[in-house]
Design a protein around this motif. Structure first.
Motif, PDB file in Angstrom:
ATOM      1  N   ARG A 120       0.596  -0.784  -0.438  1.00  0.00           N
ATOM      2  CA  ARG A 120       0.557  -0.065  -0.096  1.00  0.00           C
ATOM      3  C   ARG A 120       0.905   1.300   0.001  1.00  0.00           C
ATOM      4  N   SER A 121       0.192   2.529  -0.675  1.00  0.00           N
ATOM      5  CA  SER A 121       1.111   3.510  -1.533  1.00  0.00           C
ATOM      6  C   SER A 121       0.545   4.214  -0.248  1.00  0.00           C
ATOM      7  N   THR A 122       0.938   5.113   0.454  1.00  0.00           N
ATOM      8  CA  THR A 122       0.699   6.671   1.363  1.00  0.00           C
ATOM      9  C   THR A 122      -0.579   6.649   0.452  1.00  0.00           C
ATOM     10  N   ARG A 160      -7.617   4.013  13.753  1.00  0.00           N
ATOM     11  CA  ARG A 160      -7.118   2.578  13.846  1.00  0.00           C
ATOM     12  C   ARG A 160      -6.869   1.951  12.764  1.00  0.00           C
ATOM     13  N   LEU A 161      -7.910   1.836  11.935  1.00  0.00           N
ATOM     14  CA  LEU A 161      -7.549   1.448  10.112  1.00  0.00           C
ATOM     15  C   LEU A 161      -6.812   2.354   9.422  1.00  0.00           C
ATOM     16  N   SER A 162      -6.237   3.774  10.040  1.00  0.00           N
ATOM     17  CA  SER A 162      -5.482   4.698   9.417  1.00  0.00           C
ATOM     18  C   SER A 162      -3.895   4.183  10.080  1.00  0.00           C
ATOM     19  N   VAL A 163      -3.882   4.009  11.133  1.00  0.00           N
ATOM     20  CA  VAL A 163      -2.778   2.968  11.234  1.00  0.00           C
ATOM     21  C   VAL A 163      -1.867   2.113  10.982  1.00  0.00           C
ATOM     22  N   GLU A 164      -2.853   1.358  10.544  1.00  0.00           N
ATOM     23  CA  GLU A 164      -2.589   0.264  10.267  1.00  0.00           C
ATOM     24  C   GLU A 164      -2.093   0.035   8.896  1.00  0.00           C
ATOM     25  N   LEU A 165      -2.685   0.751   8.187  1.00  0.00           N
ATOM     26  CA  LEU A 165      -2.784   0.899   6.574  1.00  0.00           C
ATOM     27  C   LEU A 165      -1.695   1.634   6.199  1.00  0.00           C
ATOM     28  N   LEU A 166      -1.157   3.191   6.569  1.00  0.00           N
ATOM     29  CA  LEU A 166       0.124   3.342   6.796  1.00  0.00           C
ATOM     30  C   LEU A 166       1.007   2.756   7.740  1.00  0.00           C
ATOM     31  N   VAL A 204      -1.619  11.261  12.319  1.00  0.00           N
ATOM     32  CA  VAL A 204      -2.328  10.763  12.101  1.00  0.00           C
ATOM     33  C   VAL A 204      -3.746  11.562  12.137  1.00  0.00           C
ATOM     34  N   GLN A 205      -4.261  11.800  13.315  1.00  0.00           N
ATOM     35  CA  GLN A 205      -4.936  12.680  13.791  1.00  0.00           C
ATOM     36  C   GLN A 205      -5.477  13.705  12.841  1.00  0.00           C
ATOM     37  N   ALA A 206      -4.449  14.353  12.362  1.00  0.00           N
ATOM     38  CA  ALA A 206      -3.825  15.748  11.586  1.00  0.00           C
ATOM     39  C   ALA A 206      -4.489  15.212   9.895  1.00  0.00           C
ATOM     40  N   THR A 207      -4.302  13.974   9.660  1.00  0.00           N
ATOM     41  CA  THR A 207      -4.638  13.584   8.425  1.00  0.00           C
ATOM     42  C   THR A 207      -5.916  13.294   8.473  1.00  0.00           C
ATOM     43  N   LEU A 208      -6.165  12.690   9.372  1.00  0.00           N
ATOM     44  CA  LEU A 208      -8.025  12.516   9.492  1.00  0.00           C
ATOM     45  C   LEU A 208      -8.714  13.901   9.816  1.00  0.00           C
ATOM     46  N   ASP A 209      -7.741  14.936  10.306  1.00  0.00           N
ATOM     47  CA  ASP A 209      -8.743  16.262  10.417  1.00  0.00           C
ATOM     48  C   ASP A 209      -9.027  16.976   8.760  1.00  0.00           C
ATOM     49  N   ALA A 224       7.737  11.607   4.841  1.00  0.00           N
ATOM     50  CA  ALA A 224       9.445  11.682   5.179  1.00  0.00           C
ATOM     51  C   ALA A 224       8.728  11.850   6.700  1.00  0.00           C
ATOM     52  N   THR A 225       7.999  12.090   7.016  1.00  0.00           N
ATOM     53  CA  THR A 225       7.905  12.390   8.702  1.00  0.00           C
ATOM     54  C   THR A 225       7.032  10.831   9.230  1.00  0.00           C
ATOM     55  N   LEU A 226       6.246  10.122   9.162  1.00  0.00           N
ATOM     56  CA  LEU A 226       6.011   8.736   9.560  1.00  0.00           C
ATOM     57  C   LEU A 226       6.364   7.687   9.466  1.00  0.00           C
ATOM     58  N   THR A 227       6.728   7.580   8.698  1.00  0.00           N
ATOM     59  CA  THR A 227       7.455   6.239   7.939  1.00  0.00           C
ATOM     60  C   THR A 227       8.755   6.075   7.033  1.00  0.00           C
TER      61      THR A 227
END
Length: 210
Positions: free
Chosen positions: A96-98, A147-153, A166-171, A202-205
């Protein structure tokens, strides 16, 4: 009453229960459709019963008031949103790509079920009874999406700042979904998600892309 009579009555009860479940499902699906098309204020029990093909009396038997109907629709909508998101996640190709994950989230927050949920959020702001139903279910959806976002990313949330990003991504994708209810915002959304994918890589993965 003989054993055979009792068995006959039991056999007759099951189809009736199935018919009742099917009727309730039609009412709830019609409610969600009308929330998308007409908004909360434009959704009425009369319109719902007409859309669902259910008699007014039968609808009132199960849902005496609009709020009774809408609260049940909230629970139904929560299940639908969870199922749709899980199904979309299962279709993502590996690896899976970001950017693909952001597309999935972007599609979720621009879908009809998100529009229906948005109508309920706005209505619940000034309706304590509706808020009591909407609030806990939205929290449940929020936890599952996170939870799903953390898993997929593939994010390690023990890393400093990871959870917040992750929360900023969802927001971000939720806000883009809100903007899309006013006008077709796809071009701007795509450009923003392209840039945000680079930030996350660059920052998470720790990945980089050309």
């Amino acid at each position: 009453m003989t054993t055979s009579q009792g068995a006959t009555r039991e056999q007759g009860r099951v189809p009736q229960e199935e018919r009742t479940r099917a009727m309730r499902a039609r009412l709830l699906e019609a409610t969600v459709e009308l929330l998308v098309e007409r908004g909360f204020s434009g959704t009425s029990t009369t319109l719902v019963s007409e859309r669902a093909g259910v008699s007014r009396g039968a609808q009132l038997h199960h849902f005496p008031t609009k709020n009774d109907l809408v609260v049940a629709a909230v629970e139904h909508l929560t299940q639908v949103r969870g199922a749709e998101l899980a199904a979309a996640a299962a279709r993502l190709p590996a690896p899976r790509s970001t950017r693909a994950v952001l597309d999935l989230l972007g599609d979720h927050f621009t879908s009809p079920v998100f529009t229906a949920a948005l109508e309920l959020w706005v209505a619940a702001r000034t309706d304590p009874d509706l808020m009591a139903a909407v609030g806990p279910l939205e929290q449940k959806v929020g936890r599952e999406v996170h939870r799903l976002s953390v898993e997929l990313l593939g994010v390690d949330e023990t890393a400093p700042g990871a959870r917040e990003l992750v929360q900023a991504t969802l927001d971000l994708v939720r806000g883009l979904g809100l903007a899309n209810t006013i006008t077709d915002d796809r071009r701007r959304r795509e450009a923003i998600l392209d840039r945000w994918a680079l930030v996350l890589d660059a920052t998470l993965t720790g990945r980089t892309r050309a």
